[in-house]
Design a protein around this motif. Structure first.
Motif, PDB file in Angstrom:
ATOM      1  N   GLU A  36       0.834  -1.213   0.000  1.00 31.85           N
ATOM      2  CA  GLU A  36       0.000   0.000   0.000  1.00 31.85           C
ATOM      3  C   GLU A  36       0.862   1.253   0.000  1.00 31.85           C
ATOM      4  O   GLU A  36       0.604   2.212  -0.746  1.00 31.85           O
ATOM      5  CB  GLU A  36      -0.910   0.010   1.226  1.00 31.85           C
ATOM      6  N   MET A  39       2.177   1.784  -3.335  1.00 30.81           N
ATOM      7  CA  MET A  39       1.146   2.207  -4.284  1.00 30.81           C
ATOM      8  C   MET A  39       0.812   3.693  -4.120  1.00 30.81           C
ATOM      9  O   MET A  39       0.514   4.386  -5.101  1.00 30.81           O
ATOM     10  CB  MET A  39      -0.120   1.361  -4.111  1.00 30.81           C
ATOM     11  N   LEU A  43       0.897   6.292  -7.060  1.00 32.12           N
ATOM     12  CA  LEU A  43      -0.265   7.112  -7.373  1.00 32.12           C
ATOM     13  C   LEU A  43       0.157   8.559  -7.579  1.00 32.12           C
ATOM     14  O   LEU A  43      -0.269   9.216  -8.535  1.00 32.12           O
ATOM     15  CB  LEU A  43      -1.282   7.002  -6.240  1.00 32.12           C
ATOM     16  N   TRP A  51      -6.519   4.723  -5.922  1.00 34.40           N
ATOM     17  CA  TRP A  51      -6.189   3.785  -4.845  1.00 34.40           C
ATOM     18  C   TRP A  51      -7.161   3.962  -3.687  1.00 34.40           C
ATOM     19  O   TRP A  51      -7.434   5.067  -3.245  1.00 34.40           O
ATOM     20  CB  TRP A  51      -4.761   3.982  -4.348  1.00 34.40           C
ATOM     21  N   SER A  53      -7.384   2.977   0.039  1.00 33.65           N
ATOM     22  CA  SER A  53      -6.441   2.525   1.049  1.00 33.65           C
ATOM     23  C   SER A  53      -7.116   1.698   2.141  1.00 33.65           C
ATOM     24  O   SER A  53      -8.181   2.053   2.653  1.00 33.65           O
ATOM     25  CB  SER A  53      -5.736   3.725   1.692  1.00 33.65           C
ATOM     26  N   TRP A  98      -3.441  -3.135 -11.770  1.00 36.27           N
ATOM     27  CA  TRP A  98      -3.621  -1.734 -11.377  1.00 36.27           C
ATOM     28  C   TRP A  98      -3.083  -0.768 -12.423  1.00 36.27           C
ATOM     29  O   TRP A  98      -3.418   0.412 -12.410  1.00 36.27           O
ATOM     30  CB  TRP A  98      -2.965  -1.487 -10.015  1.00 36.27           C
ATOM     31  N   SER A 112      -8.483  -1.476 -10.241  1.00 41.92           N
ATOM     32  CA  SER A 112      -8.545  -1.698  -8.803  1.00 41.92           C
ATOM     33  C   SER A 112      -8.774  -3.177  -8.501  1.00 41.92           C
ATOM     34  O   SER A 112      -8.110  -4.042  -9.053  1.00 41.92           O
ATOM     35  CB  SER A 112      -9.647  -0.807  -8.209  1.00 41.92           C
ATOM     36  N   GLU A 257     -11.024   7.219  -1.046  1.00 41.41           N
ATOM     37  CA  GLU A 257      -9.919   6.972  -1.968  1.00 41.41           C
ATOM     38  C   GLU A 257      -9.044   8.217  -1.859  1.00 41.41           C
ATOM     39  O   GLU A 257      -9.444   9.211  -1.275  1.00 41.41           O
ATOM     40  CB  GLU A 257     -10.397   6.686  -3.394  1.00 41.41           C
TER      41      GLU A 257
END
Length: 667
Positions: A36, A39, A43, A51, A53, A98, A112, A257
């Motif tokens: 995460e 990511m 992002l 994303w 979370s 993704w 997603s 998000e």
């Protein structure tokens, strides 16, 4: 050790959990968190587009997944990365998913976590949230019918519990004693809406009382509590199938998000939950117990980071998807070569309704994995008595009365298909399909295109006017579905076709909307082959050959046309019964129009937005130079369907057909 007074935010009880499991719980949470965090960087760099979370909620995903067996289905949400990583999905495939690349799970067609994978027994969500709860019911029903001691876990958030699908799914599961764990992550907010604006009870678990359902509240940030309680409950449910509602108290530390932010959350609330971080609390506990050492933790972090970096490079190296129109169109339906069963010469003169019943009965005899569901279809035999006597032959496991909840039952049918079964759902009237519209057009229709999961489901729809049933029992609403790629739409006019096309629809692995005109049920007889046979979908039928004009129609329209032609035997009309509206037999339409030079398209549906408009446009685009007159559409009035006989007669297209046909001929 069971700590009653601890320096942690929770009491960790590890008396019945081995050290390897304790460490695996930590490593799986850590892996989810580290992915995460990476990511979020990607992002900001524009390398992924969105994303959702799950930081701060890892204990739920990891604990539930580890409590289940590897071959038990899990239906996660978009904040449940830990489900996917704990099931050990290769990271390069997740990263490609993704980034919209081909080695992801949807060929770039969805983003997603909107995907599933049979290999890892994961069924991803759709943005409409609710239908996946009913899908879990169907998966669990298949296990129960096969007497497999399996549970199914499905996730939703506290906001999702406000949807009607939540209530329908819980009610179905409770009435049918389905082995489903309904996992509700109560993280405080549905996007920005706090829980006090979502529901007016103290706990979501309290809702279980209304369904006669066992319910538990679990500390969602305590991974040991999640794992041990879910493990205990899952073992019990495998032995004694039943649904259980699990409310996990947790908090969303980041926005719904990333673009949403958290400005709507009071700082003191964020600070309070920061102290309850599932990973920091658990790692401190493991360190204090001497189970997790600094060396082990460093090893975990280094190996996970290496795995992330390596798989990111694999994903980066993959080329972007090349757009291919043929591939896109070919993946709308699950294409398979079905064996065609020829009709016998031995026939019986039976009614349309008997042909439907016979086709359904012979399909049940052919397919042991076929389940029929609908309101009042068991002992009562359905409102039209099509399934009368079926319970005695096939039993109530396969002929299932349902609660009045169209959306939940359609989703249940989808779950049956996911778990290797076939389903026929009877809508009591086609008008009522609007209550099940969402899962039909957003789940059944799109699943194969998105992640190659077919929906082996037939929706039977008694439809049509002319019987004085008024605005809520008389619609012919096929145009709602011919617009939706992925659905097949069938609408037979005669008993032989009704039987053969229904058998074909059930054999087809794609979702089929099967319309049956109520006024034909007991008024139309035909010699119908008595054996098990099918008629290929997508092939129209020439009822009469002619040279002056083509009448293109289906369902009751065929009989209206025949009645008019009986009164005008001097007119040379080519009458085409479409039989299947999607896929449409354009080849036969074009061939007929090119021969006659004139086309009249007749439908019982109201004019604007009906399928006749598209057929007219297709003829204009493909046969314009052959036409001797404008294409004529004949349809019902632009009003709801009235009840009184004289009003209904005026409404129906039949009242205008003869005049419009003669006008077209004289053009």
């Amino acid at each position: 050790m069971n700590h009653t007074t601890t320096p942690y935010s929770f009491e960790f009880d590890n008396r019945f959990v081995s050290n390897p499991i304790l460490l695996e719980l930590f490593r799986n949470m850590l892996k989810s968190r580290m992915i995460e965090e990476k990511m979020l960087i990607l992002l900001r760099q524009g390398k992924i587009s969105k994303w959702f979370s799950g930081i701060g909620q890892e204990a739920i995903s990891v604990g539930v997944t580890m409590a289940l067996q590897p071959d038990e289905y899990i239906l996660p949400m978009h904040r449940n990365l830990g489900v996917f990583t704990t099931r050990k999905i290769p990271l390069n495939r997740l990263f490609s998913q993704w980034q919209g690349k081909a080695s992801g799970f949807t060929k770039g067609r969805d983003r997603s976590f909107h995907f599933g994978t049979q290999e890892y027994k994961i069924v991803g969500m759709i943005s409409h949230l609710g239908p996946q709860l009913g899908v879990a019911d169907g998966i669990a029903l298949a296990h129960k019918l096969r007497k497999e001691a399996k549970v199914t876990a499905v996730f939703t958030g506290e906001g999702g519990t406000s949807e009607g699908d939540f209530h329908e799914a819980l009610n179905i599961a409770s009435v049918w004693d389905l082995p489903v764990l309904f996992c509700v992550e109560n993280n405080g907010y549905g996007l920005s809406t706090p829980i006090n604006e979502q529901f007016n009870c103290k706990n979501i678990a309290d809702k279980g009382i209304g369904y006669g359902m066992e319910a538990h509240i679990i500390e969602g940030n305590n991974v040991l509590e999640v794992y041990t309680k879910v493990n205990e409950i899952a073992k019990s449910v495998r032995e004694n199938p039943r649904p259980v509602l699990l409310e996990f108290k947790t908090f969303r530390m980041r926005g719904h998000e990333e673009a949403s932010g958290t400005k709507y959350v009071p700082d003191e609330l964020l600070n309070e939950w920061a102290t309850k971080d599932p990973i920091s609390n658990y790692s401190k506990f493991l360190n204090d117990e001497g189970i997790l050492t600094k060396d082990i933790e460093t090893y975990y972090k280094d190996s996970i980071q290496a795995e992330i970096d390596e798989n990111l490079q694999i994903s980066y190296a993959e080329n972007s998807i090349v757009s291919d129109e043929t591939n896109e169109l070919n993946d709308v339906y699950y294409n398979t070569v079905n064996k065609l069963f020829k009709n016998s010469e031995s026939k019986n003169n039976i009614r349309y309704i008997d042909a439907v019943s016979e086709g359904l009965k012979q399909s049940l005899e052919k397919h042991d994995n076929l389940i029929v569901m609908g309101q009042d279809i068991a002992e009562y035999g359905g409102v039209f008595k099509i399934t009368e006597g079926f319970v005695e032959q096939f039993g109530k496991d396969r002929i299932r009365n349902t609660p009045i909840c169209e959306s939940g039952i359609v989703a249940t049918a989808m779950g049956l298909s996911i778990n290797k079964m076939k389903a026929v759902v009877e809508m009591q009237f086609s008008d009522f399909v609007s209550s099940g519209f969402n899962p039909i057009v957003n789940y059944l229709a799109k699943s194969y295109y998105r992640w190659e999961q077919n929906a082996d489901v037939v929706i039977r729809l008694p439809c049509g006017g002319g019987v004085g049933a008024g605005p809520f029992h008389s619609q012919t609403n096929e145009a709602w579905f011919t617009k939706v790629p992925g659905l097949k739409v069938v609408y037979p006019a005669f008993p032989q076709d009704a039987k053969g096309l229904l058998i074909a629809a059930i054999n087809d692995p794609n979702p089929v909307m099967f319309f049956e005109h109520k006024a034909l049920y007991r008024n139309v007889y035909q010699d119908v082959s008595d054996n098990y046979f099918d008629i290929e979908l997508g092939i129209a039928s020439v009822i009469k050959e002619g040279k002056d004009v083509s009448i293109i129609t289906y369902g009751m329209g065929v009989h209206w046309a025949l009645e008019v032609l009986e009164a005008h035997k001097d007119i040379s009309v080519e009458l085409i019964d479409l039989r299947t509206l999607s896929p449409l037999d354009t080849k036969m339409i074009y061939s007929s129009v090119k021969k006659t030079g004139k086309a009249l398209i007749l439908q019982e549906d109201t004019l604007f937005g009906g399928i006749s408009s598209d057929i007219s446009a297709l003829i204009m685009e493909n046969c314009f130079e052959y036409l001797d007159a404008p294409v004529k559409r004949v349809a019902s009035l632009e009003t709801p369907i009235p009840f009184a006989k004289n009003l209904e007669n005026q409404f129906l297209a039949k009242s205008r057909l003869e005049k419009e046909l003669l006008n077209l001929l004289s053009y």
